[in-house]
Write an enzyme that holds these catalytic residues in place. Structure first.
Site: not given
Length: 923
Positions: A665, A706, A669
């Site tokens: 993450h 994220d 990503h």
């Protein structure tokens, strides 16, 4: 004079007088005006207790009424009113009727010309003359009344006021007139057991009772002398001048007054100095000579003595004085005793009513104050400690009737014995004494007076604690902070513990109230010193303690809440400072921005961004940044929303900087998710479903979804009770990601929404929040069923309503977040390894912290089961989602195909592992 002589030579019958007055209207007018002025002057110069004179005049009206005067019917002439009035001025009429004439004029419809003109100034000699005449007339008239009329007049006087001091003053003023007494006093019976009293003070006081002077030396020939007045009641003008004389306290059973109170017997003494019970101390102090005394108890309905009335020195009228040449030769008679005794029940009722009224008023005021404090407690956003303590000080002085009040706040953070509730040590050292105190507040009674009105708006500023080891207050602080109980001292100078404090601060009595928090820890002290000079008692009573207990409870809640609120405000300010510092340090520097702005940005098709099988691994870090800018340019978002190019470059650089270097993450990503959304919007032709603002919001949400990911799941954050889990109870990490996005956008150098209108900005922020929260898989399972149902309906390709569009947005965010499952096998396998690595790290942390085995997907020892777990995940989560999307939009079929292809590859891998097992076992 000729007109008067002419009138006197005639017969003075009513008809002749009436005719003469009709013929001489000027005389009538002058005479009536003279009477009106005289009456007006007398009214203005009378003292405020002139009720008796008014009653005497009323009696005169009755005695010399119109029925007692015979006169013929009025003439039918324009001056009929004048004629009627002329009859009252007849020399044959009783002169007393003339005195009551102005009262009669006021009740008739006279011509306005008879009204009083502007009065001439009254000199001082005239005023004194009229006062002496009125007093003598009042006494003479009062003596002429029957006993019934006297009692009626006195009772009427009693019930004009419910205030105890006013009532007592009127009682004694009337009694002195009733008994021809030179002076009168009234003493209330008070139980001193209601407050803390030392043993030395209790000696000689039966059952702890004393008699306290409420009104002392009320005189019938002069203004009444009040020792005390209510501090907060506006007395009427009839109460006389305030006098700050010393309050007299007589032990129960001692002296004549004490004897009467204890025995309930009346005492009539013709010569006080010959009675052994008489105490001449007061005479010695005042220089007054007491001769005769009449002292009677005042009993309540239960037969208990509640007060003692005392009349001193019988006096006579002018004729009697001339005969005896000394008023002191008179003594009170048996008839005086009987009259006084008949009058006592009315005094008892008046005192009882006044007490009940005073108690009800105090209860009402106490409730009002407590309600006000409760309001402050729950309205902390509009209050500070200074405001709250200022209210506490004001209301303490108001409720406890004290001259000075202090509030001392303790510093609870330095307590070494929090379990005992004690903050202040018994033996503080000189060096650290002030560290135990937070703030000190002080307010004096005189500070409340502004233009003779009491002001609640006084804001008391705190003082820095400046105590020394010899500070007199420390003895009180030490005693109360360790006992946790209210301390009430009547005579501080006689108490060895507090005599130093009393001498240094000129304090006679004080009440110290501990204020505790919910943990029963003393957090503050309220120190009230000296009852105000106009209060009933000169010390704090049991009722004061009862009020203080309830008051302290609300103060404790209020102080705790307000101080907690101040800590929250302080923490918020510190957080804001930290965010400012963080925003500065996490933002990209200008050199990085300058380098990126100079880079040539390739077209989207050159980078392969239109393909569902785009692999981010083909780009380096600077290439991913250029690809982000390329996507914004391809969708014409820079031009449509007037985004400054350098701000756009700084935004992406800052977002990249705020991703942590975790296994999966991370920034790449986020970039993958954004590129997947770009492909869906362009290749999937969803530009017809979403408008430009929604597309901008979706891309921002994807790249930021994220931010600051810690490499752990929501469940792990909840298990370890991290600050994030305490801050966000649901969708923990997703809420944090959104807040980080807002922090970045709130910095003007990164704000790519800076040129949006307020409505557009609000809409964009709302869409970004919804989109980021949608990446929580726990929420996805709530949305997928509705979307599957939508994909199987006739309107599966229509997303026009707000709810349908929001549902599509939620599904697309999850589809992009899990797009690694639809990538080519090499890319998908690599991403799967990264996800597993991150999960295994979390599993290792769980083993270390909780000493238990994690679930298989996070258990490093179960890594051989990865293919089965991947197949299960793809089949249960990804395939249904991509299948539904392909039903709604066939252009998204490549994502479903890629997902199915990867499932086949995992199955082959499992088959390969199974085929190799026998060979491994043989080896």
């Amino acid at each position: 004079m000729d007109r008067i002589d002419d009138m006197n030579s005639q017969s003075l019958d009513a008809s002749n007088v009436s005719t003469w007055l009709d013929n001489n209207p000027d005389f009538l007018h002058d005479y009536l005006k003279k009477l009106q002025i005289q009456r007006r002057r007398t009214s203005l110069l009378s003292d405020k207790s002139g009720l008796l004179l008014a009653n005497f005049n009323t009696t005169c009206h009755k005695k010399y009424s119109t029925q007692d005067i015979n006169f013929p019917e009025p003439l039918s002439s324009p001056n009929s009113n004048s004629s009627k009035l002329a009859k009252y001025s007849s020399p044959n009429s009783n002169p007393s009727s003339l005195k009551s004439l102005p009262l009669f004029l006021n009740s008739t419809s006279l011509n306005p010309s008879f009204s009083e003109p502007n009065l001439p100034p009254i000199n001082q000699s005239d005023q004194l003359e009229h006062e002496n005449i009125k007093k003598q007339v009042s006494r003479d008239k009062f003596r002429q009344l029957s006993l019934y009329e006297k009692m009626y007049t006195l009772v009427k006087c009693l019930y004009q006021s419910l205030d105890l001091k006013t009532t007592c003053k009127k009682i004694l003023n009337t009694v002195s007139l009733l008994l021809d007494a030179d002076r009168c006093s009234l003493f209330l019976v008070v139980d001193e057991n209601e407050s803390e009293t030392s043993e030395e003070e209790m000696n000689g006081i039966a059952n702890g009772k004393v008699l306290v002077s409420v009104v002392f030396d009320a005189k019938s020939h002069s203004l009444n002398k009040f020792v005390k007045n209510y501090a907060f009641d506006s007395m009427d003008d009839g109460c006389g001048d305030d006098d700050d004389g010393e309050q007299i306290k007589i032990p129960y059973g001692k002296g004549i007054v004490g004897y009467v109170a204890s025995t309930g017997e009346s005492v009539n003494i013709p010569d006080a100095y010959n009675d052994p019970r008489f105490n001449a101390t007061i005479d010695q102090k005042t220089g007054y000579k007491t001769k005769s005394i009449l002292c009677l108890p005042i009993l309540n309905e239960n037969g208990q003595c509640i007060a003692v009335a005392e009349a001193i020195n019988k006096i006579g009228d002018e004729s009697e004085l001339e005969e005896n040449n000394n008023s002191e030769e008179f003594s009170f008679t048996k008839e005086d005793e009987e009259i006084f005794a008949k009058f006592m029940p009315f005094i008892s009722i008046a005192i009882r009513n006044s007490n009940l009224y005073s108690q009800s008023q105090k209860e009402a005021q106490t409730n009002k104050v407590l309600l006000e404090l409760a309001t402050i407690v729950f309205d902390e956003s509009a209050s500070t400690v200074d405001h709250l303590v200022s209210r506490i000080l004001f209301n303490s002085i108001f409720l406890l009737e004290c001259e000075n009040c202090q509030v001392i706040l303790f510093n609870t953070n330095v307590s070494g014995k929090s379990n005992t509730g004690v903050v202040f040590p018994r033996r503080p050292s000189f060096q650290d004494i002030n560290k135990y105190f937070d703030r000190v507040y002080e307010l004096n009674y005189n500070d409340l007076k502004i233009d003779k009105n009491f002001s609640r708006e006084i804001l008391v500023k705190s003082k820095v604690p400046n105590f020394t080891i010899d500070s007199p207050e420390l003895s009180i602080i030490n005693t109360v902070s360790h006992s946790g109980e209210i301390l009430n001292v009547q005579n501080a100078k006689d108490d060895i513990r507090f005599s130093h404090f009393a001498e240094m601060t000129n304090t006679q009595s004080f009440l110290c109230i501990p204020v505790t928090n919910c943990s029963d820890q003393v957090v503050a002290l309220i120190l009230a010193c000296n009852k105000i000079k106009n209060s009933t008692l000169n010390y704090f009573s049991k009722s004061d303690i009862n009020v203080a207990e309830a008051f302290a409870l609300f103060c404790g809640i209020g102080i705790q809440n307000i101080m907690m609120y101040e800590k929250v405000v302080r923490a918020m300010n510190m957080q804001q400072v930290a965010l400012d510092v963080l925003s500065y340090h996490v933002s990209s520097n200008q050199d990085e921005v300058d380098r990126l702005t100079k880079e040539e940005i390739p077209e989207a098709h050159e980078l392969g961004l239109y393909s569902f099988f785009f692999d981010e691994n083909t780009l380096d870090d600077i290439g991913t940044l250029k690809a982000c800018i390329s996507m914004f340019g391809e969708l014409e978002l820079v031009e449509k929303f007037n985004i400054p190019y350098d701000v756009l470059c700084r935004f992406f650089l800052t977002v990249k900087k705020n991703y942590r270097p975790v296994a999966y993450h991370n920034w790449r990503h986020g970039f993958n998710v954004m590129s997947a959304m770009f492909t869906i919007i362009t290749t999937g032709q969803f530009k017809n479903v979403f408008n430009d603002l929604e597309i901008l919001s979706l891309l921002i949400a994807c790249i930021c979804h994220d931010l600051d990911h810690r490499g752990t799941t929501n469940n792990f954050q909840i298990k370890i009770q991290s600050p994030l889990a305490k801050l966000y109870t649901t969708s923990t990490m997703e809420h944090h990601h959104f807040n980080q996005c807002i922090v970045i956008l709130h910095n003007n150098v990164n704000n790519i929404l800076t040129n949006l209108t307020s409505v557009q900005h609000s809409t964009a922020i709302d869409l970004i929040e919804k989109a980021i929260l949608a990446t929580d898989l726990a929420l996805h399972f709530k949305h997928i069923d509705k979307f599957i149902e939508k994909s199987q309906s006739p309107t599966k390709a229509v997303f026009e309503t707000t709810s349908d569009k929001e549902l599509l947005l939620n599904i697309l965010m999850t589809a992009c977040d899990l797009s690694g499952g639809a990538k080519p096998w090499q890319c998908h396998y690599r991403l799967s390894q990264l996800v597993s690595s991150e999960f295994f790290s979390e599993g290792d942390l769980e083993k270390e912290k909780f000493k238990q085995e994690p679930i298989d997907s996070m258990n490093r020892s179960k890594s051989d089961k990865l293919p089965q777990m991947q197949i299960q995940f793809l089949q249960s989560v990804c395939v249904p989602m991509y299948h539904s999307l392909s039903l709604c939009n066939p252009l998204l079929m490549p994502m479903l195909d890629g997902c199915n292809s990867n499932i086949e590859q995992w199955q082959k891998l499992i088959q390969t592992q199974n085929d190799n097992k026998p060979n491994n076992e043989i080896n």
